[in-house]
Motif scaffolding. Structure first.
Motif, short mmCIF file in Angstrom:
data_model
loop_
_atom_site.label_atom_id
_atom_site.label_comp_id
_atom_site.label_asym_id
_atom_site.label_seq_id
_atom_site.Cartn_x
_atom_site.Cartn_y
_atom_site.Cartn_z
N SER A 30 16.27 25.72 33.14
CA SER A 30 15.53 25.01 32.09
C SER A 30 15.98 25.52 30.72
O SER A 30 16.46 26.65 30.59
N CYS A 48 2.60 27.50 31.26
CA CYS A 48 2.34 26.93 32.58
C CYS A 48 3.61 26.65 33.37
O CYS A 48 3.57 26.55 34.58
N ASP A 49 4.74 26.50 32.69
CA ASP A 49 6.02 26.14 33.29
C ASP A 49 5.96 24.80 34.01
O ASP A 49 6.70 24.53 34.93
N GLN A 50 5.01 23.93 33.57
CA GLN A 50 4.85 22.61 34.16
C GLN A 50 4.68 21.52 33.10
O GLN A 50 4.28 20.40 33.41
N GLN A 52 2.47 21.29 30.67
CA GLN A 52 1.09 20.92 30.40
C GLN A 52 0.42 21.68 29.27
O GLN A 52 -0.62 21.25 28.78
N CYS A 68 10.27 23.77 29.00
CA CYS A 68 10.21 24.15 30.41
C CYS A 68 10.62 23.01 31.34
O CYS A 68 11.05 23.26 32.46
N LEU A 69 10.51 21.77 30.88
CA LEU A 69 10.84 20.63 31.74
C LEU A 69 12.25 20.10 31.53
O LEU A 69 12.70 19.26 32.30
#
Length: 163
Positions: A30, A48-50, A52, A68-69
């Motif tokens: 990433s 969050c590594d998602q 969000q 992160c995405l």
């Protein structure tokens, strides 16, 4: 026969805070991990590594993204700006950073880099017409300490000062 799959590295070149970076990247890395682990730019946080929480917000070609995405190889040929590039080279804080201090818009500080990067985008996008509008356009950034009133006030002040 089980074993690790070898993924060929991808030669990539992009700018980070005005500096050109050339590196071979695993296409699964990433942008967040490359910034933090390979380039030492730890101001961008892994929350969050998602996608969000917004702690990893950076600008890509002037638009905010959650790092992160995004696969880092997609930054090839593009410009990335992180919190480390916001203050002037001599260390003078950006007016939004000053406003964050003035309005006590941080407590633990973990979300602050992402909040500042989103605040800069909110201002650049022209979304500082009202507190409700600022809250809407900053809603992708979470603050576990609840410093939202100060964050909105800081973005409002910096946005109305014409930065």
């Amino acid at each position: 026969m089980g074993g690790a799959t070898i993924v060929p590295a991808v030669e990539t070149s992009f700018t980070v805070n005005g500096q050109t970076v050339h590196m071979a990247l695993d296409p699964r890395e990433s942008l967040l991990d490359v910034l933090r682990e390979r380039l030492g730019l730890t101001g961008t946080k892994k929350g969050c590594d998602q996608g969000q929480c917004g702690a990893c917000t950076v600008h890509l070609d002037g638009r905010r993204i959650v790092a992160c995405l995004m696969p880092a190889v997609q930054a090839n040929g593009r410009a990335v700006a992180t919190i480390e590039g916001v203050a002037s080279p001599d260390g003078v804080l950006h007016p939004l950073q000053e406003a964050f201090i003035e309005h006590d818009a941080l407590q633990c500080g973990y979300c602050t880099p992402g909040q500042v990067m989103s605040g800069l985008a909110c201002i650049a996008e022209g979304h500082v017409g009202s507190d409700a509008e600022i809250r809407e356009y900053m809603s992708g950034n979470l603050c576990r300490c609840g410093a939202y009133a100060g964050i909105v006030a800081a973005v409002r002040q910096a946005g109305r000062s014409g930065i």
